[in-house]
Design a protein around this motif. Structure first.
Motif, short mmCIF file in Angstrom:
data_model
loop_
_atom_site.label_atom_id
_atom_site.label_comp_id
_atom_site.label_asym_id
_atom_site.label_seq_id
_atom_site.Cartn_x
_atom_site.Cartn_y
_atom_site.Cartn_z
N CYS A 31 -3.15 4.84 0.76
CA CYS A 31 -2.93 6.28 0.77
C CYS A 31 -4.00 7.05 1.56
N CYS A 152 -7.50 0.46 -2.76
CA CYS A 152 -7.13 1.51 -3.70
C CYS A 152 -6.05 0.98 -4.65
N CYS A 157 -0.52 3.30 -4.09
CA CYS A 157 -0.88 2.04 -3.43
C CYS A 157 -0.40 0.83 -4.23
ZN LIG Z 1 -4.14 4.83 -3.15
#
Ligand SMILES: [Zn+2]
Length: 200
Positions: A31, A152, A157
């Motif tokens: 992201c 992440c 994600c």
């Molecule tokens: Zn993320």
């Protein structure tokens, strides 16, 4: 490791979430956090780069050059896509100021589908920039929370299978009109979500 809180966001698929108030969009996997103001500033700098690339090209090829350099064409395409995303984004800011969607944490607004589509094109173009190696090009999509080298693990994600299935279920109902009227757009924006929902 910090992770994102999506409780004040409206999602449309596995790679796009817009925060209530609409100033922030979380896009992509991994992201990136995009703010409207920062994207507007970025667009101004990008248009300046287009002008510089044009002058460079003219100084090399002369005023009568019939072709444009790969660099100039790519930068112009990026600027046009970004302008389109910003136009839609501004529209949504005006309409949805500080309002959550009527569907909990989901956006049935077609403009979000169109912004996601424009960001997809931008992200593809950014990969082209990397491939052709335009000097000093500043990236728009910067992966977040990767300073420590770990990936992440936010909802975008690393979503659970249940979240993906729920998103796909909602997308088919909320964006049925998109699927009917502009099936190519629906396919571009939701085919990955369908793939994940049927394979996870
Ligand atoms: Zn993320």
């Amino acid at each position: 490791m910090p992770t994102r809180d999506f409780s004040e966001f409206d999602l449309i698929n596995e790679r796009y979430a817009r925060r209530w108030g609409s100033q922030i969009i979380i896009y992509g996997r991994p992201c990136s956090s995009l703010s409207y103001e920062a994207c507007k500033d970025y667009a101004t700098r990008l248009h300046r780069s287009v002008d510089q690339a044009r002058s460079r090209h003219i100084s090399i090829s002369g005023w009568k050059a019939r072709t444009e350099s790969k660099e100039l064409i790519t930068l112009k395409l990026i600027a046009a896509q970004l302008d389109e995303a910003l136009r839609l984004w501004k529209d949504i800011i005006i309409v949805k100021k500080n309002r959550a969607s009527c569907v909990p944490n989901y956006s049935p607004d077609i403009r979000d589908v169109q912004i996601c589509d424009a960001l997809d094109s931008l992200s593809m173009l950014e990969k082209t920039v990397e491939a052709i190696g335009i000097p000093h090009h500043e990236r728009l999509f910067i992966d977040q929370y990767r300073d420590d080298g770990t990936e992440c693990e936010c909802r975008q994600c690393a979503p659970s299978a249940d979240e993906i299935r729920q998103l796909w279920f909602t997308a088919q109902i909320a964006h049925a009109e998109v699927a009917q009227k502009t099936p190519a757009l629906f396919e571009r924006v939701f085919s990955e979500l369908r793939r994940l929902a049927t394979t996870l």
